[in-house]
Scaffold this motif. Structure first.
Motif, PDB file in Angstrom:
ATOM      1  N   ALA A 150      40.123  62.070  88.470  1.00  0.00           N
ATOM      2  CA  ALA A 150      40.504  61.031  88.781  1.00  0.00           C
ATOM      3  C   ALA A 150      39.266  59.944  89.293  1.00  0.00           C
ATOM      4  CB  ALA A 150      42.322  60.715  88.983  1.00  0.00           C
ATOM      5  N   LEU A 151      39.013  60.793  90.752  1.00  0.00           N
ATOM      6  CA  LEU A 151      38.182  60.080  91.410  1.00  0.00           C
ATOM      7  C   LEU A 151      36.847  60.029  90.102  1.00  0.00           C
ATOM      8  CD1 LEU A 151      37.486  58.884  94.123  1.00  0.00           C
ATOM      9  CD2 LEU A 151      36.938  61.498  94.958  1.00  0.00           C
ATOM     10  N   ALA A 153      36.440  60.122  87.554  1.00  0.00           N
ATOM     11  CA  ALA A 153      36.178  59.507  86.283  1.00  0.00           C
ATOM     12  C   ALA A 153      35.464  57.917  86.450  1.00  0.00           C
ATOM     13  CB  ALA A 153      38.391  59.539  85.925  1.00  0.00           C
ATOM     14  N   VAL A 154      35.691  57.879  87.666  1.00  0.00           N
ATOM     15  CA  VAL A 154      35.208  56.017  88.086  1.00  0.00           C
ATOM     16  C   VAL A 154      33.782  55.961  88.624  1.00  0.00           C
ATOM     17  CG1 VAL A 154      37.966  55.974  89.489  1.00  0.00           C
ATOM     18  CG2 VAL A 154      36.057  56.350  90.727  1.00  0.00           C
ATOM     19  N   GLU A 155      32.855  57.423  88.110  1.00  0.00           N
ATOM     20  CA  GLU A 155      31.862  57.395  88.745  1.00  0.00           C
ATOM     21  C   GLU A 155      31.756  56.927  89.799  1.00  0.00           C
ATOM     22  OE1 GLU A 155      30.355  56.235  84.882  1.00  0.00           O
ATOM     23  OE2 GLU A 155      30.720  57.978  83.562  1.00  0.00           O
ATOM     24  N   PRO A 156      32.067  57.477  90.978  1.00  0.00           N
ATOM     25  CA  PRO A 156      31.840  56.611  92.165  1.00  0.00           C
ATOM     26  C   PRO A 156      29.845  56.797  92.674  1.00  0.00           C
ATOM     27  CG  PRO A 156      32.789  58.383  92.937  1.00  0.00           C
ATOM     28  CD  PRO A 156      32.067  58.479  91.100  1.00  0.00           C
ATOM     29  N   ASP A 157      29.204  55.962  93.365  1.00  0.00           N
ATOM     30  CA  ASP A 157      27.884  56.324  94.421  1.00  0.00           C
ATOM     31  C   ASP A 157      28.052  56.766  95.577  1.00  0.00           C
ATOM     32  OD1 ASP A 157      26.716  54.466  92.142  1.00  0.00           O
ATOM     33  OD2 ASP A 157      27.146  52.984  92.907  1.00  0.00           O
ATOM     34  N   LEU A 158      29.136  56.462  96.240  1.00  0.00           N
ATOM     35  CA  LEU A 158      29.827  57.159  97.132  1.00  0.00           C
ATOM     36  C   LEU A 158      31.077  57.444  97.886  1.00  0.00           C
ATOM     37  CD1 LEU A 158      28.480  56.669 100.829  1.00  0.00           C
ATOM     38  CD2 LEU A 158      28.604  54.284 100.934  1.00  0.00           C
ATOM     39  N   ILE A 159      31.053  58.047  98.280  1.00  0.00           N
ATOM     40  CA  ILE A 159      33.109  58.235  98.947  1.00  0.00           C
ATOM     41  C   ILE A 159      32.827  58.328 100.342  1.00  0.00           C
ATOM     42  CG2 ILE A 159      35.101  60.206  98.910  1.00  0.00           C
ATOM     43  CD1 ILE A 159      33.383  61.037  96.083  1.00  0.00           C
ATOM     44  N   LEU A 160      33.661  57.667 100.944  1.00  0.00           N
ATOM     45  CA  LEU A 160      34.412  57.467 102.226  1.00  0.00           C
ATOM     46  C   LEU A 160      35.459  58.008 102.130  1.00  0.00           C
ATOM     47  CD1 LEU A 160      32.904  53.820 103.006  1.00  0.00           C
ATOM     48  CD2 LEU A 160      31.178  55.907 103.331  1.00  0.00           C
ATOM     49  N   GLY A 161      35.374  59.573 103.105  1.00  0.00           N
ATOM     50  CA  GLY A 161      36.267  60.397 104.165  1.00  0.00           C
ATOM     51  C   GLY A 161      36.751  60.124 104.896  1.00  0.00           C
ATOM     52  N   HIS A 162      37.340  60.378 105.426  1.00  0.00           N
ATOM     53  CA  HIS A 162      38.614  60.870 106.047  1.00  0.00           C
ATOM     54  C   HIS A 162      38.289  62.236 106.771  1.00  0.00           C
ATOM     55  CE1 HIS A 162      41.410  61.754 110.061  1.00  0.00           C
ATOM     56  NE2 HIS A 162      42.157  60.975 108.816  1.00  0.00           N
ATOM     57  N   SER A 163      37.830  62.423 108.188  1.00  0.00           N
ATOM     58  CA  SER A 163      36.620  64.231 108.841  1.00  0.00           C
ATOM     59  C   SER A 163      37.688  64.563 108.980  1.00  0.00           C
ATOM     60  CB  SER A 163      36.444  63.012 110.548  1.00  0.00           C
ATOM     61  OG  SER A 163      37.174  62.314 110.929  1.00  0.00           O
ATOM     62  N   LYS A 164      38.796  64.565 109.756  1.00  0.00           N
ATOM     63  CA  LYS A 164      39.785  65.275 109.559  1.00  0.00           C
ATOM     64  C   LYS A 164      40.217  65.548 108.300  1.00  0.00           C
ATOM     65  CE  LYS A 164      40.609  64.686 114.574  1.00  0.00           C
ATOM     66  NZ  LYS A 164      39.397  63.155 114.067  1.00  0.00           N
ATOM     67  N   ILE A 169      38.104  69.614 101.645  1.00  0.00           N
ATOM     68  CA  ILE A 169      37.539  68.974 100.488  1.00  0.00           C
ATOM     69  C   ILE A 169      36.540  68.336 100.529  1.00  0.00           C
ATOM     70  CG2 ILE A 169      40.344  69.349  98.996  1.00  0.00           C
ATOM     71  CD1 ILE A 169      39.682  66.150  99.102  1.00  0.00           C
ATOM     72  N   TYR A 170      35.296  68.837 101.106  1.00  0.00           N
ATOM     73  CA  TYR A 170      34.083  68.174 101.497  1.00  0.00           C
ATOM     74  C   TYR A 170      33.109  68.505 100.744  1.00  0.00           C
ATOM     75  CZ  TYR A 170      29.600  67.016 103.439  1.00  0.00           C
ATOM     76  OH  TYR A 170      28.585  65.978 103.525  1.00  0.00           O
ATOM     77  N   GLU A 171      32.756  69.442 100.074  1.00  0.00           N
ATOM     78  CA  GLU A 171      32.322  70.180  99.424  1.00  0.00           C
ATOM     79  C   GLU A 171      32.175  69.831  98.034  1.00  0.00           C
ATOM     80  OE1 GLU A 171      29.416  71.947  99.536  1.00  0.00           O
ATOM     81  OE2 GLU A 171      30.060  71.855 101.808  1.00  0.00           O
ATOM     82  N   GLN A 172      33.623  69.417  97.938  1.00  0.00           N
ATOM     83  CA  GLN A 172      33.974  69.550  96.507  1.00  0.00           C
ATOM     84  C   GLN A 172      34.131  67.642  96.166  1.00  0.00           C
ATOM     85  OE1 GLN A 172      37.449  70.987  97.707  1.00  0.00           O
ATOM     86  NE2 GLN A 172      38.405  71.299  95.471  1.00  0.00           N
ATOM     87  N   LEU A 173      34.073  67.178  97.081  1.00  0.00           N
ATOM     88  CA  LEU A 173      34.080  65.222  96.888  1.00  0.00           C
ATOM     89  C   LEU A 173      32.189  65.118  96.682  1.00  0.00           C
ATOM     90  CD1 LEU A 173      36.906  63.962 100.091  1.00  0.00           C
ATOM     91  CD2 LEU A 173      36.235  63.913  97.617  1.00  0.00           C
ATOM     92  N   SER A 174      31.881  65.989  97.784  1.00  0.00           N
ATOM     93  CA  SER A 174      30.025  65.893  97.500  1.00  0.00           C
ATOM     94  C   SER A 174      29.697  66.148  96.453  1.00  0.00           C
ATOM     95  CB  SER A 174      29.434  66.654  98.310  1.00  0.00           C
ATOM     96  OG  SER A 174      29.962  65.792  99.663  1.00  0.00           O
ATOM     97  N   ARG A 175      30.061  67.204  95.529  1.00  0.00           N
ATOM     98  CA  ARG A 175      29.967  67.108  94.272  1.00  0.00           C
ATOM     99  C   ARG A 175      30.072  66.312  92.854  1.00  0.00           C
ATOM    100  NH1 ARG A 175      31.005  72.376  94.852  1.00  0.00           N
ATOM    101  NH2 ARG A 175      33.233  73.021  94.335  1.00  0.00           N
TER     102      ARG A 175
END
Length: 290
Positions: A150-151, A153-164, A169-175
């Motif tokens: 789902a994430l 599909a929205v084609e984001p330019d930037l993701i703000l994630g929770h440090s803990k 899943i940081y690597e997956q988010l970064s892709r």
């Protein structure tokens, strides 16, 4: 409520409506800060800027972020608050689900999906009334780690994630998109400044914090006249437990550190909160309870 003998009310020339408005604003100020315990955090740092990107050092490493990200994703409800303060509407965001206190979504006793179904209510996102209307248009990512498809599909330019919570899943988010992991358990002013730095809107962040500080200064004078040394405490009331908030929680930070109000004797200073028995409610020694 109609007692005009309350300290400071006559001196301030406040009618009942103005007096109630003062307390509603104070309660809202606390509710805006109701989410988080304070802690030492790693602030993001902008290491380098080009015409199109900035290099941000954060909790998970270093990330090149677009200079003007238009499609921002927020993976925590507290980030939503900071984005709203900066007039940024995310394309997708985490929202709380209804639980035992629901603002206009279902009765107070609707504590699970079964009860909601019996009431003919669907379980849906809780978007507080003070948030900009545009937040209702953001894709609802729930409260936990997001659905990555789902994430994507929205084609984001930037993701703000929770440090803990989002570290694994940081690597997956970064892709999917440039991802910056942030700590949220800090002074809310610092969080606005941190996200302002990541987005490249530091001037707007400074102006927002300055406006907040000016509001605090005005409120301090009014509350000193109204309350004096009278004590105050914040209770979080759930169906099965009762908690009193300390000054290591953002609501307590606003009351006791920012506004300098007097904590009730049972407020756990230095801690996030403390559990109380419902049986002790009649014995709570506080001049004001929120």
């Amino acid at each position: 409520p109609e007692d005009d003998s309350r300290p400071g009310k006559k001196a301030l020339g406040m009618n009942d409506h103005a007096f109630r408005n003062l307390w509603l604003k104070l309660a809202l100020l606390v509710l805006l800060a109701f989410g988080v315990q304070l802690a030492t955090a790693q602030n993001p740092e902008v290491l380098e800027e080009t015409g199109t990107h900035r290099l941000v050092k954060h909790a998970a490493g270093e990330t090149w972020v677009p200079a003007n990200p238009a499609r921002v994703v927020s993976l925590h409800v507290i980030f939503n608050e900071a984005l709203a303060a900066l007039d940024v509407i995310p394309v997708a965001a985490s929202f709380k689900r209804p639980n035992d206190v629901i603002d206009g979504l279902a009765p107070l006793h609707a504590v699970d999906t079964g009860v909601l179904a019996d009431l003919g209510e669907e379980e849906r996102a809780f978007i507080p009334r003070h948030m900009p209307p545009g937040f209702a248009e953001a894709l609802d990512l729930g409260e936990d780690q997001p659905n990555l498809e789902a994430l994507l599909a929205v084609e984001p330019d930037l993701i703000l994630g929770h440090s803990k919570r989002d570290a694994d899943i940081y690597e997956q988010l970064s892709r999917i998109a440039p991802t910056v992991l942030l700590d949220f358990d800090i002074d809310p002013r610092d969080l606005v400044m941190d996200i302002g730095a990541v987005l490249g809107v530091q001037a707007q962040a400074r102006a927002r914090v300055a406006a907040y500080d000016a509001c605090l200064e005005e409120a301090e004078g009014i509350l000193d006249d109204v309350l004096g040394e009278r004590s105050i405490a914040v209770l979080k009331i759930n169906i099965r437990e009762l908690k009193v908030k300390g000054d290591a929680h953002r609501s307590g930070l606003v009351l006791y550190r920012h506004l300098g109000l007097t904590p009730a004797p049972f407020v756990p200073l230095g801690d996030k909160d403390a559990k109380l028995s419902f049986e002790v409610v009649p014995e709570l020694t506080s001049d004001v309870l929120i």
